[in-house]
Design a protein around this motif. Structure first.
Motif, PDB file in Angstrom:
ATOM      1  N   UNK A 128       0.796  -1.304   0.097  1.00 41.29           N
ATOM      2  CA  UNK A 128      -0.037   0.169   0.079  1.00 41.29           C
ATOM      3  C   UNK A 128       0.970   1.243   0.074  1.00 41.29           C
ATOM      4  N   UNK A 129       1.996   1.122   0.367  1.00 43.87           N
ATOM      5  CA  UNK A 129       2.966   2.311   0.664  1.00 43.87           C
ATOM      6  C   UNK A 129       4.014   2.276  -0.574  1.00 43.87           C
ATOM      7  N   UNK A 130       4.084   3.170  -1.135  1.00 41.37           N
ATOM      8  CA  UNK A 130       4.751   3.391  -2.418  1.00 41.37           C
ATOM      9  C   UNK A 130       5.919   3.762  -1.936  1.00 41.37           C
ATOM     10  N   UNK A 175      15.477  -9.826   3.142  1.00 41.07           N
ATOM     11  CA  UNK A 175      13.955  -9.516   3.576  1.00 41.07           C
ATOM     12  C   UNK A 175      12.746  -9.656   2.689  1.00 41.07           C
ATOM     13  N   UNK A 176      11.612  -9.860   3.200  1.00 41.95           N
ATOM     14  CA  UNK A 176      10.787 -10.212   2.681  1.00 41.95           C
ATOM     15  C   UNK A 176       9.328  -9.332   3.205  1.00 41.95           C
ATOM     16  N   UNK A 177       8.289  -9.082   2.325  1.00 45.14           N
ATOM     17  CA  UNK A 177       7.136  -8.296   2.732  1.00 45.14           C
ATOM     18  C   UNK A 177       6.222  -9.334   3.320  1.00 45.14           C
ATOM     19  N   UNK A 178       5.728  -9.632   4.358  1.00 47.79           N
ATOM     20  CA  UNK A 178       5.000 -10.464   4.986  1.00 47.79           C
ATOM     21  C   UNK A 178       4.017 -10.063   6.083  1.00 47.79           C
ATOM     22  N   UNK A 179       3.296 -10.827   6.772  1.00 47.22           N
ATOM     23  CA  UNK A 179       2.489 -10.168   7.738  1.00 47.22           C
ATOM     24  C   UNK A 179       3.158 -10.341   9.240  1.00 47.22           C
ATOM     25  N   UNK A 180       2.417  -9.799  10.137  1.00 46.04           N
ATOM     26  CA  UNK A 180       2.847  -9.587  11.330  1.00 46.04           C
ATOM     27  C   UNK A 180       2.072 -10.770  12.263  1.00 46.04           C
ATOM     28  N   UNK A 188      -3.917  -8.243   9.343  1.00 45.32           N
ATOM     29  CA  UNK A 188      -4.923  -7.252   8.483  1.00 45.32           C
ATOM     30  C   UNK A 188      -5.668  -6.457   9.695  1.00 45.32           C
ATOM     31  N   UNK A 189      -6.507  -7.119  10.122  1.00 50.21           N
ATOM     32  CA  UNK A 189      -7.496  -6.543  11.301  1.00 50.21           C
ATOM     33  C   UNK A 189      -6.860  -5.771  12.267  1.00 50.21           C
ATOM     34  N   UNK A 190      -5.556  -6.142  12.656  1.00 46.13           N
ATOM     35  CA  UNK A 190      -4.992  -5.517  13.703  1.00 46.13           C
ATOM     36  C   UNK A 190      -4.238  -4.222  13.135  1.00 46.13           C
ATOM     37  N   UNK A 191      -4.534  -4.132  11.907  1.00 46.39           N
ATOM     38  CA  UNK A 191      -4.260  -2.737  11.512  1.00 46.39           C
ATOM     39  C   UNK A 191      -2.616  -2.771  10.839  1.00 46.39           C
ATOM     40  N   UNK A 192      -1.838  -3.905  11.151  1.00 43.11           N
ATOM     41  CA  UNK A 192      -0.456  -3.942  10.718  1.00 43.11           C
ATOM     42  C   UNK A 192      -0.434  -4.045   9.217  1.00 43.11           C
ATOM     43  N   UNK A 193      -1.197  -4.654   8.766  1.00 39.27           N
ATOM     44  CA  UNK A 193      -1.104  -5.069   7.174  1.00 39.27           C
ATOM     45  C   UNK A 193       0.223  -5.658   6.808  1.00 39.27           C
TER      46      UNK A 193
END
Lengths: 226, 220
Positions: A128-130, A175-180, A188-193
């Motif tokens: 979501x963040x460019x 590094x990798x983009x992932x979930x917390x 997602x629900x916890x707003x961390x995305x």
């Protein structure tokens, strides 16, 4: 080149002292004040390598990352640098290794540092963040800025950092983009995305505050853009 | 659990170390970094109805995140609010404290998060129709925009609208003009909140509406 930081951490300014013959490169909006005798040149890329094609490619990519090159040709001089957002700055010496820097945190570097803007990093992934990243390599000092305080995290194993809080990290880290946590739903629900997970050994420098979150908190009372 | 407020008054953030089995509850999106093997669970904030009310009326989020250390060793993480400013820790021993919308950052397991009707006076004063009620025993961390000032009120005290961050239950809010009609509207103070009663109030030195109010006329 000598670097001196003043008014840390709230209103940090970096003063770069250039000896005769020295050059430095800065992010285009960073200069606050400078000696009269310095020469400035603006390019969209590393000095001398900013081909028209590359610049066009970058404009098409929606990036407007211009660099100023200061040179002390006629005699020693200084450049004072500051940033738009309130916060701290730090210096790092690249010495054959590489440092990945979030573009908004880049302030300046010495001539011997290579700036690679073609590094795609997280871009190919849904984020979501460019964020736009720079890969700094070669040899020389680098000045970085942050929104808020800067703190290093020495990763040995695995550590997660919210993408909006990354200032820079050493290339030795995977590094990798992932979930917390374990579950996508809860992240997602916890707003961390999406968050960035670093693996291996190396340092990540974090900024205490997230510029994007601060921006969003202004939105409810900010006037609509016409 | 160890929790330390770091980063100076201007840019406070909360560094938390969780021992095995320990957990901490945090506002949605408050996590800035954490050990990768901490577990995160999103929890509806006090049930669906209370959660929805809190989201739409108190400006907080529907879910809170629970971070738990299920590993055999200590693990660390950092938490922060969206605005640069101070963070305070408050220990509660079976008592209650009111937080203004957006001020809640994190709490320990013994703390209950609820929603309280703050009254129309609070709403008109720009302080929100509802407030977050924290109660129980444990520690609550709350954050602000700017530095935090404490004031022990006994009787009456006046706070500019949108600067109040937190207050004790012994405090009531009343609305009034800052001065006479003229100074209220031309002196830039407008409406202020008159707090009455006995107890502690916490005020932030900046306000988001103050900043946007300054920016808005410059936008086209």
């Amino acid at each position: 080149m000598k670097i001196e930081f003043t008014h840390q951490p709230g209103n940090t300014a970096a003063t770069l002292q250039l000896a005769q013959g020295e050059r430095c490169t800065t992010e285009s909006g960073a200069m606050i004040a400078m000696s009269g005798g310095l020469d400035i040149e603006t390019t969209t890329h590393k000095r001398g390598k900013g081909g028209l094609l590359k610049a066009a490619k970058r404009l098409l990519g929606g990036e407007s990352f211009f660099l100023n090159h200061f040179s002390a040709r006629q005699g020693a001089g200084e450049v004072v640098l500051g940033t738009a957002l309130a916060g701290d700055m730090m210096a790092y010496r690249v010495d054959g290794d590489a440092l990945m820097v979030q573009a908004g945190s880049f302030v300046a570097c010495e001539e011997g540092v290579e700036i690679d803007t073609s590094w795609q990093g997280f871009k190919n992934l849904l984020s979501g963040e460019s964020l736009f990243w720079l890969k700094l390599s070669g040899r020389g000092q680098v000045v970085l800025s942050a929104f808020g305080a800067i703190y290093p995290i020495e990763v040995d194993g695995e550590h997660i950092v919210d993408t909006g809080h990354i200032v820079a990290f050493q290339e030795s880290l995977d590094f990798s983009l992932t979930k917390a946590g374990k579950s996508w739903l809860h992240s997602m629900l916890g707003g961390e995305g999406l968050v960035c997970k670093f693996k291996g050994r190396g340092t990540v420098w974090c900024q205490s505050h997230n510029p994007g979150s601060f921006g969003l908190s202004l939105r409810p009372t900010l006037k609509r853009r016409k | 659990m160890q929790a330390q407020i770091r980063g100076s008054d201007a840019f406070s953030y909360l560094a938390v170390t969780l021992e095995p089995g320990e957990s901490v509850i945090a506002e949605s999106d408050a996590m800035s970094s954490m050990a990768a093997d901490l577990d995160l669970q999103a929890r509806m904030n006090g049930g669906l109805i209370a959660g929805l009310l809190r989201k739409y009326l108190a400006g907080e989020s529907l879910f809170v995140s629970v971070f738990k250390n299920n590993t055999p060793a200590a693990r660390s993480m950092t938490l922060v609010q969206p605005t640069p400013g101070g963070i305070r820790a408050l220990d509660l021993h079976n008592d209650t404290f009111y937080l203004q919308p957006g001020a809640y950052l994190a709490s320990t397991e013994g703390i209950k998060l609820g929603l309280g009707f703050a009254g129309f006076v609070s709403w008109i004063a720009g302080e929100g129709l509802f407030r977050t009620v924290v109660s129980g025993s444990g520690t609550v961390w709350y954050g602000a925009y700017g530095a935090l000032l404490d004031k022990q009120v006994d009787g009456e005290y006046i706070v500019d609208s949108s600067h109040l961050v937190a207050y004790e239950p012994g405090i009531k809010l009343k609305l009034q003009l800052a001065g006479g009609l003229f100074s209220s509207f031309f002196g830039g103070e407008g409406l202020v909140t008159r707090v009455t009663g006995r107890g502690r109030i916490v005020v932030q030195t900046r306000s988001l509406t103050g900043l946007t109010g300054w920016i808005n006329p410059k936008l086209r």
